[in-house]
Design an enzyme around this catalytic site. Sequence first.
Site, PDB file in Angstrom:
ATOM      1  N   TYR A 143       0.824  -1.217   0.000  1.00  0.00           N
ATOM      2  CA  TYR A 143       0.000   0.000   0.000  1.00  0.00           C
ATOM      3  C   TYR A 143       0.853   1.261   0.000  1.00  0.00           C
ATOM      4  O   TYR A 143       0.359   2.352  -0.287  1.00  0.00           O
ATOM      5  CB  TYR A 143      -0.957   0.029   1.203  1.00  0.00           C
ATOM      6  CG  TYR A 143      -2.044  -1.037   1.161  1.00  0.00           C
ATOM      7  CD1 TYR A 143      -2.183  -1.900   0.090  1.00  0.00           C
ATOM      8  CD2 TYR A 143      -2.949  -1.162   2.213  1.00  0.00           C
ATOM      9  CE1 TYR A 143      -3.162  -2.872   0.058  1.00  0.00           C
ATOM     10  CE2 TYR A 143      -3.945  -2.129   2.189  1.00  0.00           C
ATOM     11  CZ  TYR A 143      -4.044  -2.986   1.114  1.00  0.00           C
ATOM     12  OH  TYR A 143      -5.021  -3.946   1.090  1.00  0.00           O
ATOM     13  N   LYS A 193       3.133 -15.496   2.613  1.00  0.00           N
ATOM     14  CA  LYS A 193       3.021 -16.282   1.382  1.00  0.00           C
ATOM     15  C   LYS A 193       4.451 -16.646   0.976  1.00  0.00           C
ATOM     16  O   LYS A 193       4.905 -16.343  -0.138  1.00  0.00           O
ATOM     17  CB  LYS A 193       2.287 -15.440   0.313  1.00  0.00           C
ATOM     18  CG  LYS A 193       1.896 -16.204  -0.934  1.00  0.00           C
ATOM     19  CD  LYS A 193       0.739 -17.150  -0.725  1.00  0.00           C
ATOM     20  CE  LYS A 193       0.490 -17.957  -1.987  1.00  0.00           C
ATOM     21  NZ  LYS A 193      -0.454 -19.060  -1.796  1.00  0.00           N
ATOM     22  N   ASP A 225      -3.440 -18.124   2.234  1.00  0.00           N
ATOM     23  CA  ASP A 225      -4.625 -18.807   1.686  1.00  0.00           C
ATOM     24  C   ASP A 225      -5.164 -19.812   2.686  1.00  0.00           C
ATOM     25  O   ASP A 225      -6.374 -19.928   2.897  1.00  0.00           O
ATOM     26  CB  ASP A 225      -4.316 -19.461   0.327  1.00  0.00           C
ATOM     27  CG  ASP A 225      -2.957 -20.137   0.262  1.00  0.00           C
ATOM     28  OD1 ASP A 225      -2.141 -19.934   1.194  1.00  0.00           O
ATOM     29  OD2 ASP A 225      -2.700 -20.874  -0.700  1.00  0.00           O
ATOM     30  N   ASP A 249      -5.336  -6.434   6.080  1.00  0.00           N
ATOM     31  CA  ASP A 249      -6.527  -5.699   5.661  1.00  0.00           C
ATOM     32  C   ASP A 249      -7.648  -6.703   5.379  1.00  0.00           C
ATOM     33  O   ASP A 249      -8.784  -6.567   5.857  1.00  0.00           O
ATOM     34  CB  ASP A 249      -6.175  -4.907   4.390  1.00  0.00           C
ATOM     35  CG  ASP A 249      -7.269  -3.947   3.962  1.00  0.00           C
ATOM     36  OD1 ASP A 249      -8.256  -3.810   4.701  1.00  0.00           O
ATOM     37  OD2 ASP A 249      -7.135  -3.359   2.882  1.00  0.00           O
ATOM     38  N   ASP A 253     -10.944  -8.114   8.182  1.00  0.00           N
ATOM     39  CA  ASP A 253     -12.360  -7.970   7.841  1.00  0.00           C
ATOM     40  C   ASP A 253     -13.078  -9.320   7.925  1.00  0.00           C
ATOM     41  O   ASP A 253     -14.219  -9.396   8.392  1.00  0.00           O
ATOM     42  CB  ASP A 253     -12.526  -7.389   6.426  1.00  0.00           C
ATOM     43  CG  ASP A 253     -12.739  -5.890   6.455  1.00  0.00           C
ATOM     44  OD1 ASP A 253     -12.231  -5.261   7.405  1.00  0.00           O
ATOM     45  OD2 ASP A 253     -13.393  -5.351   5.555  1.00  0.00           O
TER      46      ASP A 253
END
Length: 363
Positions: A143, A193, A225, A249, A253
């Site tokens: 980001y 990852k 994942d 992020d 959620d």
Amino acid sequence: MMEYDIALIKGDGIGPEVIGQAVRALDAVGAAYGHAFRYKELLAGGCAIDALGVPLPTETVAACKAADATLLGAVGGWKWDGLPGGARPEAALLGLRKELGLYANIRPALLFDALSDACPLKPELTAGGLDFVVVRELTGGIYFGERGVEDAGAMGKAAYDVERYSEAEVRRIGAVAFETARGRRGRLTSVDKANVLESSRLWRRVLTEMAAEYPDVELGHMYVDNAAMQLVRAPKQFDVIVTSNMFGDILSDEASMITGSIGMLPSASLGEGSYGMYEPIHGSAPDIAGQDKANPFAAILSAAMLLRHTLKLEREAAALEDAVRAALAEGYRTPDIYTEGTKLIGTAEAGERVAEAVARHIP
Ligand code: NAD
């Protein structure tokens, strides 16, 4: 009597309503345990644009820095939706994080027993409630990395965003995560990852090296994942999760969804030392603003996090959380968590019930 300075950014929409109840709850804690909280009300977001022409006035930043901690409601709303990116109310949030050096976002995912109906997972997966924490890196990674759009010849345009983490950035978020795990059940899951990404391999190596400094914390690694799947398959296995900005992020959620209403979840953004900015994870909810319908529990639980992390008042933080639990156990519900057979109340009464429960349980 100890005195504490709290910067108060009520913001827009339901922000002033929920922060009003958080202040009421804090004052009840102050009265019960002999502390004085001094509040400084500051403008940020849409109300600051209306009053001063900018979403984040410099005096707001200065006053936040001068206080022990900042408690924020929410910013934004339809009225300012037409403004370009940097001029929008939400720019105040990024500005505050950057100016205050807040690189760690802590989101507890707590499913209260009394609200187990609000969780979309099967009851056997959440029996006894859920209680874990997501620690998300907040000021690095993709980001904030290099980005661009370039000509790719016959392929048309191509765009890229770079995920980049330094050892120092990983170490400082790692320290927050290990410390958080140390204060809880002692289990830390680092999510990355590393089977594909070089940045994840560095992340994993640094976390693994740090584990030697925290022999009391059990560190595990999980690919993102798999973590997304495990959160809905067996959420009780988690205690503390630490991950990068983008993975955090998304996963935070997902975590908030499995714990019921967005109106229940607090968060803390922390930097060096004990300073922090505390806010409910929800937005300004313009659809219900000014109607006494907003759930103030997320804001009140954010105030409890402030007591715990910044002011180191663990007993008081627990008392405030217990008071929310008591109000729920007595059946009081704002519209977002209402089910048949419970007692429907508004924002102000929800705050009153919590303040009352705090006073009832004075040690
Ligand atoms: P939102 O979180 O404001 O609302 C989403 C839905 O949840 C709405 O139906 C709302 O009524 C409901 N809701 C939210 N909080 C609630 C509460 N405490 N009690 C009961 N119901 C609640 O998200 P949105 O609608 O996408 O965004 C509205 C505005 O808020 C936008 O301008 C957005 O940019 C801003 N926003 C601000 C923040 C922040 O200040 N941290 C975060 C997210 C969104």
